[in-house]
Design an enzyme around this catalytic site. Structure first.
Site, PDB file in Angstrom:
ATOM      1  N   ASN A   1      -2.820   8.341  14.216  1.00 15.61           N
ATOM      2  CA  ASN A   1      -1.615   8.104  15.010  1.00 15.61           C
ATOM      3  C   ASN A   1      -2.030   7.992  16.472  1.00 15.61           C
ATOM      4  OD1 ASN A   1       1.324   8.484  15.990  1.00 15.61           O
ATOM      5  ND2 ASN A   1       0.257  10.214  16.947  1.00 15.61           N
ATOM      6  N   GLU A   2      -1.560   6.977  17.154  1.00 12.93           N
ATOM      7  CA  GLU A   2      -1.856   6.801  18.588  1.00 12.93           C
ATOM      8  C   GLU A   2      -3.316   7.141  18.892  1.00 12.93           C
ATOM      9  OE1 GLU A   2       1.219   8.334  21.218  1.00 12.93           O
ATOM     10  OE2 GLU A   2       2.672   6.962  20.332  1.00 12.93           O
TER      11      GLU A   2
ATOM     12  N   TYR B   1       8.662   1.957  22.840  1.00 13.45           N
ATOM     13  CA  TYR B   1       9.818   2.740  23.268  1.00 13.45           C
ATOM     14  C   TYR B   1      10.607   2.011  24.350  1.00 13.45           C
ATOM     15  CZ  TYR B   1       8.387   6.837  20.606  1.00 13.45           C
ATOM     16  OH  TYR B   1       8.096   7.704  19.589  1.00 13.45           O
TER      17      TYR B   1
ATOM     18  N   GLU C   1       7.196   4.110  15.324  1.00 12.68           N
ATOM     19  CA  GLU C   1       7.908   4.908  16.341  1.00 12.68           C
ATOM     20  C   GLU C   1       8.636   3.939  17.253  1.00 12.68           C
ATOM     21  OE1 GLU C   1       5.772   7.940  18.488  1.00 12.68           O
ATOM     22  OE2 GLU C   1       4.656   8.558  16.693  1.00 12.68           O
TER      23      GLU C   1
END
Ligand code: AHR
Length: 537
Positions: free
Chosen positions: A201-202, A275, A344
């Site tokens: 993740n990331e 985001y 996300e």
């Protein structure tokens, strides 16, 4: 005349349902919509309506897990009110345990008798105690309980591939082994199905701080050892870029080139994190660097029209980012075998935390509903490549579906959008042409006033999802479709309309109907700042 007829229809629906129709609104704008039902697109994967839970604030503890001894009504420790509300959404997939939390998570901490589990410090999110009472069994059983596929995010940042492979054996194998025996001793005989596994993740940030070339190599190495039991199909999801920083294109390129389909074949899906931040009218949404001077943030209750526009402008940047990533992926994978998972997304960074802490803990309002609907429309238009998305976060943080406060629970405007959009799960999309004015405000924003998606649902009905971005003008929408149109609309008197624990029904969807104009064509008066989903039969 047509306009008058439409207005009468919408006003009567609103007054029956008790919702607020603006009395002194300026005249509606005229919007013409053409849906081309002769050109069906690739099926909209229902997994784009996925959720994300992380050990962060009160997402897991309080939000989902209260424990069997809690006075809050629960099913084996899971809040009953939350489980019931989630079941109604038919959530297709849930990602867990993070996020950045996953990058420091040791799965062994979360198995075995709860009283014996180690207590750790959640160094990612506030240095709070983590007692590990919600672990592998609790997550996978929860996913089964609400009927969702499990998406487990593996720790490639700080765990060995050997250790991670053991986790997969523990979860997915039926053959006898020390690990599967341990699982049985811990109360689960049958293996679980882990449909999706995150290989990191990331990785460019909290998941290892790697540069692209190194990340691609590490992904290949881990992926080699990360397999579910034979016969159990498991999609490996590589950690792709975060598009809120410059360089996401290069990261995508390197992952596809060095670890993609024809080299290493380390993953069947590449993730993207995007985001919504506050943006300036001329800002390229993909070059906002998250870590630089703290971006401006608004309060979820009480913000300006400029803030409204700024957030919606940021949300619409998703389209640009997907276009860019898809074009790069197409070069390496023209048959689109590798899916893009936006695992996300959401507008949490646009808001100040009400708690004043680092945790994104805030109210959820009509603006969030618009962001959710616009984003889901964008995903639907990219159904050829986008096969999963997970909104950040499901409960009590970020762009929540649900908020809880001790024994109380409320459904947010974002929940209602996901509810209305169920009609689009596995539906077949059609191209839509929308012609009409832009909504412009005094601060220089100019956005398409109305956004529309269309698809044939699995029930055979034709559905439209309509979003009116203009906070003060309704839209007189005429279409080329013939039939009777009925559905639901979500709106409210102010841009920040929201539910509270004392007034949990302040905003909820109400019946919404179209009218038939010349030739029987369907038309609507779409209220200002609203989201509607209608079936045309
Ligand atoms: O959930 C919020 C955080 O945002 C996640 O931990 C991380 O992956 C992202 O940057």
């Amino acid at each position: 005349m047509k306009l008058l007829k439409n207005l009468v229809a919408v006003m009567s629906v609103f007054s029956v349902a008790g919702a607020t129709a603006a009395q002194n609104e300026p005249a509606p704008i005229a919007v013409a919509v053409t849906v081309d039902t002769s050109k069906p697109g690739p099926q909209i994967d229902r997994h784009i309506f996925g959720q994300f839970i992380e050990h962060l604030g009160r997402v897991v503890y309080d939000g989902i897990w209260v424990g069997e001894k809690s006075a809050i009504p629960n099913i084996l420790g899971y809040r009953k009110d939350v489980v019931d509300a989630l079941k109604k959404l038919h959530i297709p997939v849930i990602r867990w345990p993070g996020g950045c939390f996953a990058d420091q998570y040791d799965w062994r901490d979360g198995i075995g008798p709860r009283a014996m589990r180690p207590q750790r410090i959640n160094v990612l999110w506030g240095n709070v105690p983590e007692d590990n009472s919600f672990g592998t069994h609790e997550f996978l059983n929860f996913a089964e309980l609400i009927g969702a596929d499990a998406y487990v995010s593996g720790n490639m940042g700080s765990m060995t591939p050997h250790h991670m492979a053991e986790w997969l054996e523990y979860m997915t194998y039926s053959q006898k082994s020390s690990l599967t025996d341990e699982r049985r001793r811990n109360g689960r005989d049958k293996p679980w199905q882990v449909r999706y596994f995150g290989v990191g993740n990331e990785v460019w940030g909290c998941g290892g701080d790697m540069r692209a070339e190194y990340a691609a190599d590490v992904t290949r190495r881990y992926s080699l050892y990360l397999n579910a039991a034979p016969g159990q199909e498991m999609i490996k999801v590589a950690s792709g870029p975060g598009a809120n920083a410059a360089g996401y294109e290069a990261f995508t390129e390197v992952m596809m080139r060095n670890a993609g389909l024809f080299v290493g074949n380390a993953f069947q899906a590449l993730s993207l994190h995007y985001y919504t931040f506050l943006t300036a009218p001329d800002e390229n949404v993909a070059t906002i660097v998250k870590d630089q001077p703290p971006p401006a943030q608004i309060s979820a209750v009480g913000f300006s029209r400029t803030d409204w526009s700024s957030v919606l402008h940021g949300a619409m940047g998703m389209d640009q980012v997907i276009n860019t990533m898809s074009a790069i992926m197409d070069r390496y994978d023209p048959k689109k075998s590798v899916a893009l998972f936006i695992d996300e997304w959401g507008d949490a960074p646009a808001y100040k935390s009400e708690a004043g802490a680092i945790l994104p803990d805030h109210q959820n309002n009509l603006l969030d509903a618009e962001v959710a609907a616009l984003t889901l429309n964008i995903f639907q238009r990219h159904s050829d490549r986008v096969k999963m998305a997970n909104i950040t976060l499901m409960i009590n943080a970020g762009q929540s579906m649900i908020l809880t406060n001790k024994e109380k629970m409320l459904l947010t405007p974002t929940y209602h959008v996901f509810d209305m959009y169920q009609a689009f799960q596995d539906a077949t999309p059609f191209p839509v042409a929308v012609s009409g004015p832009h909504y412009a405000d005094d601060s220089g924003f100019s956005l398409p006033a109305v956004d529309i998606a269309a698809a044939r649902g699995v029930d055979g009905k034709l559905y439209l999802a309509l979003v009116n971005l203009d906070p003060s003008r309704s839209a007189d929408v005429s279409t080329n479709l013939v039939g009777a149109a009925h559905g639901k609309v979500l709106s409210g008197p102010s841009m920040d309309t929201h539910n509270t624990f004392d007034a949990p029904q302040t905003i909820h969807p109400v019946p919404f109907a179209g009218t038939n104009i010349g030739g029987g064509n369907v038309a609507f008066i779409l209220p200002a700042k609203s989201v509607a989903v209608v079936a045309i039969e």
